[in-house]
Scaffold this active site. Structure first.
Site, short mmCIF file in Angstrom:
data_model
loop_
_atom_site.label_atom_id
_atom_site.label_comp_id
_atom_site.label_asym_id
_atom_site.label_seq_id
_atom_site.Cartn_x
_atom_site.Cartn_y
_atom_site.Cartn_z
N ARG A 61 0.86 -1.30 0.04
CA ARG A 61 0.19 -0.26 -0.44
C ARG A 61 0.79 1.46 0.35
O ARG A 61 0.14 2.30 0.57
CB ARG A 61 -1.08 0.00 0.70
N ARG A 69 -2.91 6.59 0.33
CA ARG A 69 -3.27 7.78 1.40
C ARG A 69 -2.19 8.56 2.34
O ARG A 69 -2.76 9.62 2.34
CB ARG A 69 -4.69 7.54 2.34
N TYR A 86 -15.30 -11.29 2.29
CA TYR A 86 -15.90 -9.82 1.67
C TYR A 86 -17.21 -10.59 1.25
O TYR A 86 -18.06 -10.13 1.89
CB TYR A 86 -15.24 -9.63 0.57
N ARG A 118 -7.63 12.37 -5.89
CA ARG A 118 -8.74 10.67 -5.62
C ARG A 118 -9.28 12.13 -5.19
O ARG A 118 -10.17 11.35 -5.09
CB ARG A 118 -7.60 10.46 -4.33
N ASP A 163 -7.69 -2.86 -5.67
CA ASP A 163 -8.68 -3.44 -4.28
C ASP A 163 -8.45 -4.72 -4.93
O ASP A 163 -8.79 -4.64 -6.19
CB ASP A 163 -9.53 -2.21 -4.38
#
Lengths: 465, 337
Positions: B19, B23, B143, B32, B68
């Site tokens: 990652r 962010r 998920y 973004r 993702d």
């Protein structure tokens, strides 16, 4: 004797140059390649310095250790920490009994019994008298005395590993210098082997090296030469050699002409023969007739936890009936030499495999292989020989070819060498140090270079320097 | 990085961060703005830009595709969105055999935006490798069954135990999706592939072996012919490392809950590893972080290869300068002892 030119900057050339300079002679060395040392030179394996060629030196003769001491290298002399070398047979790995070049120092040794059957042991114990002549092969003498099984199962792999030819192709008196008189004295070959080993300990312990590798010898010799004023040149092939009235004229490619009253030719036989072709045609012919074999050395830097157990001790010699393997010998360098420990990561190992057998063994010829093919073979050989079952990570590898690097001392070799020595002595101011003339190994090379320096120095005695 | 993944000799320690494109980078937050996570993953130019951002800022040895693990589900047509602050949300959770039967198979052609992004990335990267990745079947299934990120995976495990046939059908479907996703990335130019099993640490070894490992094995085997190093990673996998390796991995990613030396020993010291700087250490004074990195580098020497990474993804609050400092430091630590 006031000036000398040494052609060839291998160990013999450097030793000769250094000794001559110590005697007060002005010496210049011309080396054709870009570095000194010949077969004793460093190479990088995954960023670590290894010996590309010779990695140890026999110490049965004192000349090598004496040279180390004179050069101030005594503190860095190292001995193998493990001496339990193996023989790779079709049945697996078996320990090599102590002896001289595979000739056992005792027939009562359980290690000998483990390699032979009952009948073969009885035969070895009932040693027969065989009168040794210079024409006889190792097989003739050892096989005749102890039976052919001793040769095939124990002596041959060692001889092959060291000399890259079989025991029936090699002259006994060259491979076992001084053994004939020792046999007479002790009454048997086994007794002579025991005597010759003397206090040398178990098999494989009769060698020494230097911390960091034998290449340290070359590095130190170069330094020593510089210290005594030897002029050293690399990338300077000598194109021709001419005998003038009182001196030698040496044509050095790209440099020009040099004159010296003594010339030391310390290059392989084929090169020496070319150099001597016009000034000493008979000698050149004799030298050209010397036979050599070629070997290749593969180094692997591997990651393999299975090798932490050092399954083959310091290394092994491959018996010819191990058909699944092309290598003739394997050294587990960091198992053999303790100084490696500090240079390796956990589970990292340095393996050295040697290839090249005389052409009698078509199935084992690796000459035609590309480096890549040889590497693949080496990886496979290492796995097979060491019994590695899991994944084997080769972190780095090198392949080094040593064409014509070993004397092929076929029966009759010692006679050829003696005739060459006569021819050399008949020519004023020359010494020929091609390694096949020197006897076995680095210790032989060192002793021969020193003897030659003494000889040429003495022929000049009485001259005004 | 690829050399370390193969156990070959290296001239410096390779490092990248899971990652790393995300962010923690201000330039990421900027591009973004106003775009949903899933949309940004399927816009080739944007995905490529985000993937390349950490390459420009940090001297990492690999890029990792910005995407993702639910992107292939999304492109297959599963009703999924990534809710800000929550994570992937499946609007109609999969809980029965009928639900599984209705799951649409993933058409490789639907992954065109991903291939396009990879072409753009590889062009700019030059010789630097791009790592492709996919979620492993268990994590994807979690998920799908839970409908959203779950701490205890109770619904997932309950389905697994109570209806193994449906479970295996679901995992087989997820494995096909993951395989397709990885293959497309490999064929588009990725140099290594990582299978993420983020939640698998919730399982015991026997349960993993019975209900999950065969499907993860199918994924890793399904991309073996591409000849790219396959990294297998999960969190809290201390007990599962050996089993995860047996699925067909070339490199095992180790999370920060297992000391690297212990992980290497458990794995038999004969497979390259990736990891495992504790992300929490990013928030400690440099000398402490440095000592932590030193210990990991030292431990890594016992493996045939070691790729330095975090034990988990870069936290959004991490300081990119700290990451840069780690990279600089790791690169200057000599490979030789």
């Amino acid at each position: 004797m006031t000036s000398a030119v040494v052609i060839g900057g291998g160990v013999s050339g450097l030793v000769a140059a250094w000794r001559l300079a110590l005697l007060g002679c002005a010496v210049e060395v011309f080396e054709a390649t870009d570095d000194f040392g010949g077969a004793v030179c460093p190479q990088l394996l995954g960023g670590k310095v290894i010996d590309a060629g010779a990695e140890a030196m026999g110490i049965a003769r004192p000349s090598g250790l004496e040279l180390f001491s004179e050069l101030g290298l005594s503190d860095v002399v190292v001995y193998p920490r493990r001496t339990d070398a193996r023989i790779a047979t079709p049945q697996g790995l078996q320990k090599l009994p102590p002896g001289v070049l595979g000739v056992p120092a005792s027939t009562d040794d359980p290690l000998v019994a483990a390699l032979l059957n009952e009948e073969e042991i009885q035969r070895a114990r009932a040693e027969r008298d065989v009168t040794i002549t210079s024409e006889m092969s190792v097989d003739d003498v050892v096989g005749g005395r102890l039976g052919s099984a001793v040769v095939q199962k124990i002596v041959d792999p060692v001889v092959m590993g060291v000399h890259a030819a079989a025991s029936d192709e090699l002259e006994f008196t060259t491979l076992f210098p001084g053994m004939d008189s020792l046999i007479e004295q002790e009454g048997s070959l086994v007794g002579a082997a025991a005597k010759m080993r003397g206090g040398l300990g178990p098999s494989g312990s009769a060698v020494a090296s230097l911390r960091g590798g034998m290449n340290q010898l070359t590095a130190r010799l170069v330094e020593a030469c510089v210290e005594v004023g030897v002029k050293l040149n690399v990338n300077t092939p000598v194109g021709g050699l001419e005998r003038l009235e009182n001196c030698w004229r040496i044509n050095v490619d790209m440099v020009g002409v040099s004159h010296a009253d003594t010339v030391v030719v310390a290059v392989p036989p084929t090169v020496a023969a070319k150099l001597l072709a016009t000034s000493a045609p008979h000698l050149a012919e004799q030298v050209a007739a010397l036979r050599t074999t070629s070997v290749k050395v593969v180094h692997l830097l591997v990651h393999s936890p299975e090798l932490d157990l050092q399954p083959t001790g310091p290394g092994l010699l491959v018996r010819r009936d191990r058909m699944d393997v092309a290598a003739k010998a394997l050294t587990h360098s960091n198992a053999k030499w303790a100084w490696w420990e500090d240079l390796l990561s956990p589970h990292e190992h340095v393996l050295r495999l040697s290839y090249g057998r005389s052409h009698q063994f078509a199935s084992n010829v690796t000459d035609g292989l590309t480096d890549e093919e040889l590497l693949a073979k080496a990886e496979n050989d290492a796995r097979n020989l060491l019994g590695v079952r899991k994944r084997f990570y080769v972190r780095a590898s090198t392949v080094t070819a040593w064409p014509g690097s070993l004397a092929f001392a076929a029966p009759g070799h010692s006679k050829k060498v003696a005739h060459i020595a006569e021819s050399v002595q008949a020519i004023p101011g020359i010494s020929l140090l091609s390694s096949p003339l020197a006897g076995n190994g680095l210790a032989g090379v060192v002793a021969f270079a020193q003897a030659e320096v003494s000889r040429i120095a003495s022929t000049h005695q009485g001259e005004v320097p | 990085m690829i050399r370390a993944a193969r156990g070959d000799a290296i001239d410096r320690h390779p490092v990248w961060f899971m990652r790393q494109a995300g962010r923690s980078l201000p330039e990421y937050r900027k591009v973004r703005e106003g775009i949903t996570m899933l949309d940004s993953c399927v816009q080739p130019e944007l995905a490529a830009e985000i993937t390349l951002q950490p390459i420009r800022r940090l001297d990492v040895d690999a890029a990792v595709l910005f995407s993702d693990i639910v992107v292939p589900l999304f492109l297959a047509g599963v009703d999924v969105e990534i809710a800000p602050g929550v994570g992937p949300v499946i609007n109609k959770p999969i809980r029965s055999a009928a639900d599984v039967a209705e799951l649409p198979d993933l058409d490789p052609a639907a992954l065109a935006p991903v291939s396009e992004a990879i072409s753009l990335i590889v062009e700019e990267l030059g010789p630097k490798p791009l790592i492709g990745f996919a979620g492993a079947p268990f994590t994807l299934a979690s998920y799908l069954v839970e409908g959203q990120p779950s701490r205890d995976h109770l619904t997932t495990k309950a389905l697994m135990f109570s209806d193994p046939d449906t479970w295996h059908a679901l995992l087989a479907w997820a494995a096909r999706v993951s395989t397709t996703f990885l293959r497309v990335q490999g064929e588009a130019g990725a140099s290594a592939l990582q299978l993420f099993d983020s939640w698998v640490g919730t399982l015991s070894l026997p349960v993993y072996d019975e209900y999950v490992a065969p499907h993860s094995t199918d994924v890793l085997n399904g991309v073996a012919d591409l000849g790219l190093p396959r990294i297998h990673f999960g969190t809290k996998t201390s007990e599962l490392l050996v089993a995860m390796r047996a699925c067909g991995a070339d490199v095992i990613g180790v999370d920060d809950r297992t000391p690297l030396s212990v992980a290497i020993k458990r794995l038999g010291s004969d497979i390259p590893v990736q990891g495992n700087i504790d992300p929490a250490m990013l928030f400690t004074p440099w000398p402490m972080l440095q000592a932590h990195v030193d210990e990991i580098l030292r431990a890594g020497r016992a493996a045939p290869g070691h790729i330095v990474n975090l034990g988990h993804g870069v936290p959004p609050t991490a300081d990119p300068d700290v990451l840069a400092r780690i990279v600089e430091y790791v690169h200057q630590v000599p490979v030789q002892l």
